[in-house]
Design an enzyme around this catalytic site. Structure first.
Site, PDB file in Angstrom:
ATOM      1  N   THR A  84       0.877  -1.187   0.000  1.00 34.51           N
ATOM      2  CA  THR A  84       0.000   0.000   0.000  1.00 34.51           C
ATOM      3  C   THR A  84       0.913   1.236   0.000  1.00 34.51           C
ATOM      4  O   THR A  84       0.974   1.974   0.991  1.00 34.51           O
ATOM      5  CB  THR A  84      -0.910   0.008   1.250  1.00 34.51           C
ATOM      6  OG1 THR A  84      -0.103  -0.235   2.419  1.00 34.51           O
ATOM      7  CG2 THR A  84      -1.987  -1.039   1.186  1.00 34.51           C
ATOM      8  N   LEU A  98       4.868  -6.807  12.678  1.00 39.12           N
ATOM      9  CA  LEU A  98       6.229  -7.363  12.630  1.00 39.12           C
ATOM     10  C   LEU A  98       7.246  -6.279  12.302  1.00 39.12           C
ATOM     11  O   LEU A  98       6.941  -5.272  11.667  1.00 39.12           O
ATOM     12  CB  LEU A  98       6.326  -8.500  11.610  1.00 39.12           C
ATOM     13  CG  LEU A  98       6.141  -8.234  10.111  1.00 39.12           C
ATOM     14  CD1 LEU A  98       7.321  -7.540   9.479  1.00 39.12           C
ATOM     15  CD2 LEU A  98       5.881  -9.538   9.411  1.00 39.12           C
ATOM     16  N   LEU A 139      14.043   5.502  22.022  1.00 36.44           N
ATOM     17  CA  LEU A 139      14.648   6.754  22.494  1.00 36.44           C
ATOM     18  C   LEU A 139      16.095   6.848  22.009  1.00 36.44           C
ATOM     19  O   LEU A 139      16.947   7.392  22.703  1.00 36.44           O
ATOM     20  CB  LEU A 139      14.582   6.846  24.025  1.00 36.44           C
ATOM     21  CG  LEU A 139      13.196   7.072  24.631  1.00 36.44           C
ATOM     22  CD1 LEU A 139      13.292   7.272  26.140  1.00 36.44           C
ATOM     23  CD2 LEU A 139      12.487   8.281  24.002  1.00 36.44           C
ATOM     24  N   CYS A 163       7.319   1.529   6.454  1.00 42.23           N
ATOM     25  CA  CYS A 163       6.165   1.712   7.340  1.00 42.23           C
ATOM     26  C   CYS A 163       6.051   3.127   7.891  1.00 42.23           C
ATOM     27  O   CYS A 163       5.123   3.856   7.540  1.00 42.23           O
ATOM     28  CB  CYS A 163       6.217   0.703   8.475  1.00 42.23           C
ATOM     29  SG  CYS A 163       5.890  -0.958   7.900  1.00 42.23           S
ATOM     30  N   LYS A 166       5.551   6.346   5.436  1.00 42.68           N
ATOM     31  CA  LYS A 166       4.306   6.349   4.656  1.00 42.68           C
ATOM     32  C   LYS A 166       3.076   6.260   5.560  1.00 42.68           C
ATOM     33  O   LYS A 166       2.054   6.877   5.280  1.00 42.68           O
ATOM     34  CB  LYS A 166       4.324   5.236   3.598  1.00 42.68           C
ATOM     35  CG  LYS A 166       3.984   3.850   4.093  1.00 42.68           C
ATOM     36  CD  LYS A 166       3.800   2.881   2.941  1.00 42.68           C
ATOM     37  CE  LYS A 166       3.554   1.468   3.432  1.00 42.68           C
ATOM     38  NZ  LYS A 166       2.382   1.275   4.285  1.00 42.68           N
TER      39      LYS A 166
HETATM   40  N1  LIG Z   1       7.437  -4.294   5.740  1.00 44.76           N
HETATM   41  C1  LIG Z   1       7.037  -4.163   6.992  1.00 44.76           C
HETATM   42  O1  LIG Z   1       7.847  -4.120   7.928  1.00 44.76           O
HETATM   43  C2  LIG Z   1       5.579  -4.076   7.313  1.00 44.76           C
HETATM   44  C3  LIG Z   1       5.151  -4.251   8.638  1.00 44.76           C
HETATM   45  C4  LIG Z   1       3.792  -4.165   8.918  1.00 44.76           C
HETATM   46  C5  LIG Z   1       2.888  -3.888   7.906  1.00 44.76           C
HETATM   47  N2  LIG Z   1       3.331  -3.699   6.632  1.00 44.76           N
HETATM   48  C6  LIG Z   1       2.335  -3.450   5.596  1.00 44.76           C
HETATM   49  O2  LIG Z   1       2.134  -4.670   4.878  1.00 44.76           O
HETATM   50  C7  LIG Z   1       1.885  -4.403   3.499  1.00 44.76           C
HETATM   51  C8  LIG Z   1       2.916  -5.121   2.647  1.00 44.76           C
HETATM   52  O3  LIG Z   1       4.194  -4.616   2.969  1.00 44.76           O
HETATM   53  P1  LIG Z   1       5.518  -5.332   2.454  1.00 44.76           P
HETATM   54  O4  LIG Z   1       6.655  -4.655   3.107  1.00 44.76           O
HETATM   55  O5  LIG Z   1       5.365  -6.793   2.567  1.00 44.76           O
HETATM   56  O6  LIG Z   1       5.470  -4.919   0.904  1.00 44.76           O
HETATM   57  P2  LIG Z   1       6.254  -5.613  -0.305  1.00 44.76           P
HETATM   58  O7  LIG Z   1       6.350  -4.587  -1.359  1.00 44.76           O
HETATM   59  O8  LIG Z   1       7.489  -6.254   0.208  1.00 44.76           O
HETATM   60  O9  LIG Z   1       5.276  -6.783  -0.766  1.00 44.76           O
HETATM   61  C9  LIG Z   1       4.065  -6.574  -1.415  1.00 44.76           C
HETATM   62  C10 LIG Z   1       3.894  -7.691  -2.437  1.00 44.76           C
HETATM   63  O10 LIG Z   1       2.589  -7.614  -2.978  1.00 44.76           O
HETATM   64  C11 LIG Z   1       2.674  -7.970  -4.350  1.00 44.76           C
HETATM   65  N3  LIG Z   1       1.487  -7.475  -5.038  1.00 44.76           N
HETATM   66  C12 LIG Z   1       1.175  -6.195  -5.368  1.00 44.76           C
HETATM   67  N4  LIG Z   1      -0.030  -6.152  -5.964  1.00 44.76           N
HETATM   68  C13 LIG Z   1      -0.490  -7.426  -5.999  1.00 44.76           C
HETATM   69  C14 LIG Z   1      -1.679  -8.018  -6.483  1.00 44.76           C
HETATM   70  N5  LIG Z   1      -2.658  -7.274  -7.023  1.00 44.76           N
HETATM   71  N6  LIG Z   1      -1.822  -9.360  -6.370  1.00 44.76           N
HETATM   72  C15 LIG Z   1      -0.862 -10.112  -5.812  1.00 44.76           C
HETATM   73  N7  LIG Z   1       0.287  -9.601  -5.337  1.00 44.76           N
HETATM   74  C16 LIG Z   1       0.471  -8.265  -5.414  1.00 44.76           C
HETATM   75  C17 LIG Z   1       3.971  -7.328  -4.816  1.00 44.76           C
HETATM   76  O11 LIG Z   1       4.449  -7.907  -6.006  1.00 44.76           O
HETATM   77  C18 LIG Z   1       4.866  -7.583  -3.610  1.00 44.76           C
HETATM   78  O12 LIG Z   1       5.579  -8.796  -3.749  1.00 44.76           O
HETATM   79  C19 LIG Z   1       1.909  -2.885   3.364  1.00 44.76           C
HETATM   80  O13 LIG Z   1       0.618  -2.400   3.504  1.00 44.76           O
HETATM   81  C20 LIG Z   1       2.767  -2.452   4.546  1.00 44.76           C
HETATM   82  O14 LIG Z   1       2.478  -1.147   4.953  1.00 44.76           O
HETATM   83  C21 LIG Z   1       4.653  -3.795   6.314  1.00 44.76           C
END
Ligand SMILES: NC(=O)c1ccc[n+]([C@@H]2O[C@H](COP(=O)([O-])OP(=O)(O)OC[C@H]3O[C@@H](n4cnc5c(N)ncnc54)[C@H](O)[C@@H]3O)[C@@H](O)[C@H]2O)c1
Length: 485
Positions: A85, A152, A266, A276, A279
């Site tokens: 996202t 996480l 801190l 995260c 954004k």
């Molecule tokens: N990275 C973190 O530490 C973390 C922690 C908590 C929450 N989040 C949230 O989790 C979500 C994912 O984060 P991330 O870091 O794993 O992102 P990322 O970019 O590593 O992974 C997202 C994956 O989704 C795939 N994707 C995109 N559109 C798609 C679709 N229509 N169908 C199938 N696959 C699709 C992409 O190819 C990519 O592999 C975000 O909303 C992020 O804010 C991330």
């Protein structure tokens, strides 16, 4: 349970592998065909400690498989949406990937599906998802929508799955809550062996917070924004320490000893980054605007964070004056240690500014160099931090990797052109640096400088005259060091 995870990124792949590890049958899907090919060939698209072994073990056992989103949606009773996202130009979260997954579910899944929103999304997204699934439902699909925000931390993601501080479930039906409890039961009841620790931290009851979907969504944005606020706050205090001649380490210790405040988050530095905090903070500000709430507090948090890179570059320029023609060693590119993630990494931001000033960059990061090369092609990547320091006018510490902590100061002093260490993560002690002839500049403390160091404009006194100047050291001819891998 037959579970599908859509999105095989940092969150999706970790979630999929951990759910398989606790006994579920998991299909993990991604729209990126190259990523799927790599995963099917046994290669992970990113570095996360312990994940490789977990994926290998669970694919070998057949509990974890990689496939297309369409197949995963067809088969999974519970569907975790873990797609990205990313921020739009205006700071709002781009929900197009979520919308696209929802449409596929509505048009192709049959029977009952538990649709679990794990991606970080604005409040009321689950409600929109529910509406969207209803509008596009052509198969008579029965469904529930659940918000299950992910907390996480990259670098310790597997451990965080097995030892979460809490699990939040936002749901509107008892059936959905019951299914979510069933999914997480092995974790909630500690009936599973954690793959990270040989001896797990003492088991405590994991709070399960069951709420409505709006509240669950707000928990995530509010938590990340609060942590970001804590970081910006301590960075402000660090600025005050520098100006007043105080020590941020002592101030933070004094503050954090108050249980209501706590020691974590801190640590002053060059600002927060990653996929995260920056954004999510921006998105929360936009959410506030849409809801008619005054979130100007969070705008300040963002502004303070954006200033950190400028302030750090200013520190470098204060020591080296003109950067054109200077060689700078960069230690660390990832936005934090134990990950290869460079998305919104402050280190990259700083390197770009240094390049714009005409500096030559020699960089090293234990894991993030491949990813950084895509963003920063024009710099020299080295095999070790000592190699990066070769001939450097200054060493800049930008990520707090453990391997940087125990420095071989003698090797370093033979390697650099000038013994100047500018530490954006406060890894070292000024006395230790001084004992090895280094001028040491860090965050939130008085600079520890050489004999002819010019005092800072804020009136900081020069440090005792038993150290070596960063720019006049006689013992600082660069020497060749073997690459340390
Ligand atoms: N990275 C973190 O530490 C973390 C922690 C908590 C929450 N989040 C949230 O989790 C979500 C994912 O984060 P991330 O870091 O794993 O992102 P990322 O970019 O590593 O992974 C997202 C994956 O989704 C795939 N994707 C995109 N559109 C798609 C679709 N229509 N169908 C199938 N696959 C699709 C992409 O190819 C990519 O592999 C975000 O909303 C992020 O804010 C991330």
């Amino acid at each position: 349970m037959q579970i599908s995870v859509i999105g095989a990124g940092y969150v999706g792949l970790t979630t999929a592998a951990c759910l398989a590890e606790i006994g579920h049958q998991v299909l993990c899907a991604d729209s990126d065909l190259d990523k799927l090919k790599e995963l099917n060939a046994g290669r992970l698209p990113f570095f996360e400690p312990h994940l490789d072994a977990l994926v290998k073990r669970n694919t070998a056992s057949g509990r974890l498989q990689f496939t297309s989103p369409a197949e995963a949606i067809e088969q999974g009773i519970a569907i975790f949406i873990c797609v990205g996202t990313p921020p739009l130009e205006n700071g709002e979260a781009d929900l197009s990937a979520i919308e696209s997954v929802a449409r596929t579910i509505a048009s192709s899944a049959r029977g009952y599906r538990l649709v679990i929103e794990k991606s970080t999304v604005p409040v009321q997204t689950a409600k929109r998802l529910w509406k969207h699934l209803s509008i596009y439902n052509v198969t008579g699909l029965e469904f529930d929508v659940v918000s299950n925000p992910e907390f996480l931390r990259e670098g310790s993601a597997v451990g965080d799955f097995f030892h979460p501080d809490r699990i939040v479930i936002g749901a509107e039906s008892p059936r959905a809550v019951a299914l979510m409890k069933e999914i997480y039961r092995p974790v909630l009841t500690s009936q599973t062996t954690c793959p990270v620790h040989s001896q797990c931290p003492s088991s405590h009851e994991i709070p399960l917070i069951v709420t409505d979907t709006n509240s669950a969504e707000l928990v995530k944005h509010a938590s990340n924004s609060f942590l970001a606020m804590k970081i910006s706050f301590i960075n402000l205090v660090a600025d005050a320490c520098e100006a007043a001649g105080a020590d941020i380490a002592k101030v933070a210790e004094g503050m954090g000893s108050d249980k209501r405040i706590g020691q974590s988050f801190l640590n002053p530095g060059i600002g927060f980054g990653g996929f995260c905090f920056p954004k999510d903070l921006q998105a929360f500000v936009r959410i506030g605007e849409k809801l008619g709430c005054d979130f100007s507090l969070l705008k300040e948090v963002e502004k303070i964070n954006l200033r950190r890179a400028d302030q750090f570059v200013a520190k470098v320029k204060k020591e080296l004056w003109v950067l054109r023609g200077k060689t700078l060693a960069i230690w660390g590119l990832a936005f934090k240690p134990d990950t290869d993630d460079v998305r919104f990494a402050p280190a990259l931001n700083i390197v770009r500014r240094l390049l714009a000033e005409g500096a030559s960059i020699r960089a090293y990061d234990p894991q993030a160099m491949e990813k950084a090369k895509e963003e920063l092609p024009g710099i020299t990547y080295c095999l070790s931090h000592y190699e990066a320091a070769q001939g450097a006018d200054a060493v800049l510490v930008l990520t707090e990797w453990n391997e940087f902590r125990n420095l071989d100061w003698d090797t370093l002093s033979r390697t650099v052109a000038h013994p100047l260490l500018i530490d954006g993560r406060n890894l070292y002690h000024a006395d230790e640096a001084a004992a090895h002839g280094f001028a040491y500049i860090c965050i939130g403390k008085e600079p520890h400088a050489g004999t002819d160091h010019v005092p800072a404009a804020n009136g900081c006194e020069p440090a005792p005259a038993d150290t070596v100047s960063p720019v006049t050291s006689a013992s600082s001819q660069p020497v060749s060091v073997p690459a340390v891998s």
